[in-house]
Scaffold this motif. Structure first.
Motif, PDB file in Angstrom:
ATOM      1  N   LEU A  51     -55.305 113.349 -41.253  1.00 56.46           N
ATOM      2  CA  LEU A  51     -54.264 112.438 -41.746  1.00 56.46           C
ATOM      3  C   LEU A  51     -53.860 111.425 -40.669  1.00 56.46           C
ATOM      4  O   LEU A  51     -53.658 110.238 -40.949  1.00 56.46           O
ATOM      5  CB  LEU A  51     -53.044 113.249 -42.202  1.00 56.46           C
ATOM      6  N   GLY A  52     -53.751 111.910 -39.403  1.00 58.18           N
ATOM      7  CA  GLY A  52     -53.405 110.984 -38.321  1.00 58.18           C
ATOM      8  C   GLY A  52     -54.486 109.936 -38.101  1.00 58.18           C
ATOM      9  O   GLY A  52     -54.200 108.753 -37.883  1.00 58.18           O
ATOM     10  N   GLU A  53     -55.759 110.377 -38.149  1.00 59.12           N
ATOM     11  CA  GLU A  53     -56.859 109.428 -37.979  1.00 59.12           C
ATOM     12  C   GLU A  53     -56.877 108.407 -39.106  1.00 59.12           C
ATOM     13  O   GLU A  53     -57.107 107.209 -38.881  1.00 59.12           O
ATOM     14  CB  GLU A  53     -58.180 110.185 -37.937  1.00 59.12           C
ATOM     15  N   ARG A  54     -56.629 108.868 -40.326  1.00 58.57           N
ATOM     16  CA  ARG A  54     -56.595 107.949 -41.467  1.00 58.57           C
ATOM     17  C   ARG A  54     -55.467 106.934 -41.309  1.00 58.57           C
ATOM     18  O   ARG A  54     -55.662 105.734 -41.552  1.00 58.57           O
ATOM     19  CB  ARG A  54     -56.424 108.756 -42.747  1.00 58.57           C
ATOM     20  N   HIS A  55     -54.309 107.428 -40.885  1.00 55.18           N
ATOM     21  CA  HIS A  55     -53.184 106.510 -40.683  1.00 55.18           C
ATOM     22  C   HIS A  55     -53.495 105.496 -39.575  1.00 55.18           C
ATOM     23  O   HIS A  55     -53.203 104.300 -39.711  1.00 55.18           O
ATOM     24  CB  HIS A  55     -51.935 107.323 -40.326  1.00 55.18           C
ATOM     25  N   GLY A  56     -54.111 105.982 -38.475  1.00 54.30           N
ATOM     26  CA  GLY A  56     -54.471 105.065 -37.394  1.00 54.30           C
ATOM     27  C   GLY A  56     -55.498 104.043 -37.831  1.00 54.30           C
ATOM     28  O   GLY A  56     -55.426 102.863 -37.454  1.00 54.30           O
ATOM     29  N   GLU A  58     -56.000 102.935 -40.924  1.00 55.66           N
ATOM     30  CA  GLU A  58     -55.336 101.964 -41.800  1.00 55.66           C
ATOM     31  C   GLU A  58     -54.488 100.987 -40.985  1.00 55.66           C
ATOM     32  O   GLU A  58     -54.458  99.777 -41.265  1.00 55.66           O
ATOM     33  CB  GLU A  58     -54.468 102.700 -42.816  1.00 55.66           C
ATOM     34  N   ARG A  59     -53.824 101.498 -39.958  1.00 58.95           N
ATOM     35  CA  ARG A  59     -53.010 100.625 -39.107  1.00 58.95           C
ATOM     36  C   ARG A  59     -53.887  99.635 -38.350  1.00 58.95           C
ATOM     37  O   ARG A  59     -53.563  98.443 -38.239  1.00 58.95           O
ATOM     38  CB  ARG A  59     -52.209 101.475 -38.132  1.00 58.95           C
TER      39      ARG A  59
END
Length: 237
Positions: A51-56, A58-59
């Protein structure tokens, strides 16, 4: 009495509730339980990392889109500035061409004015000077320094009154110089002069660069005689 009743109630409760036996876990069971807990923790950490990698990601994609938009805006602004600069350069080229045309026109007008002034000076001299006894007279001589040893000269000549035969002769330029070698006289190329009643001519002299010019002289001779019949120099008023 109350104690007996309490005893009977507890006995009835124990009789009604079935007994459940929980077997005690041995070391293998405890090991599997620990492994299961660790597995759940690993899954939780993996899910959190994903989830953190996906958020990063997307950012980062959002930042890249913003930077791309800023770059496109900068390129558009640069293209607009280049178009504006091209327009200004074209205007400057037009202005420079107009300036050169005006300068050329002004130079032509100045040459015409100089020629008119020369003619006026010539006719003014004709009114005041006309020696019948001399076949030809140099009524006006102008000497103008140019650059690097170059000089321009102009001559106005007239025949004596009552002479109808055209004059033909040569102007012999000469210069007296002083340089490191001392004082010397330099004879220059002759210039033809032919006219009837009055005429004018001009030319240029190329003198040694660096030499000090003491005197420039023009002598007029006929085609059949080398003896000067008229002369003028740059020291005359």
């Amino acid at each position: 009495m109350p104690l007996k009743r309490l005893y009977r109630l507890q006995r009835a409760r124990l009789t009604a509730t079935p007994l459940t036996l929980r077997p005690a876990l041995d070391w293998r069971g405890r090991l599997w339980r620990a492994l299961l807990g660790l597995g759940l923790l690993a899954v939780a950490f993996a899910a959190g990392g994903w989830l953190g990698e996906r958020h990063g990601r997307e950012r980062a994609q959002g930042q890249a889109a913003q930077e791309r938009a800023a770059l496109e805006a900068g390129l558009a602004q640069r293209a607009a500035l280049a178009a504006n600069a091209s327009g200004v350069r074209q205007q400057l080229d037009v202005s420079e061409a107009a300036r050169k045309a005006l300068a050329a026109e002004l130079a032509g007008v100045q040459q015409q004015l100089a020629a008119q002034q020369q003619r006026l000076a010539f006719f003014d001299t004709l009114l005041t000077r006309n020696d019948r006894n001399r076949p030809v007279e140099l009524v006006r001589c102008d000497f103008e320094p140019l650059d690097a040893g170059r000089w321009r000269w102009r001559v106005l000549a007239t025949q004596g009154a009552g002479r109808d035969t055209a004059f033909a002769g040569r102007l012999l330029p000469a210069a007296t110089l002083r340089d490191a070698g001392g004082r010397r006289r330099v004879e220059l190329a002759a210039a033809p002069l032919a006219f009837r009643h009055y005429g004018s001519t001009e030319g240029e002299l190329a003198l040694p660069v660096g030499a000090r010019i003491e005197r420039i002289e023009l002598r007029l001779v006929t085609d059949n005689d080398k003896q000067p019949i008229a002369s003028c120099n740059n020291q005359e008023g």
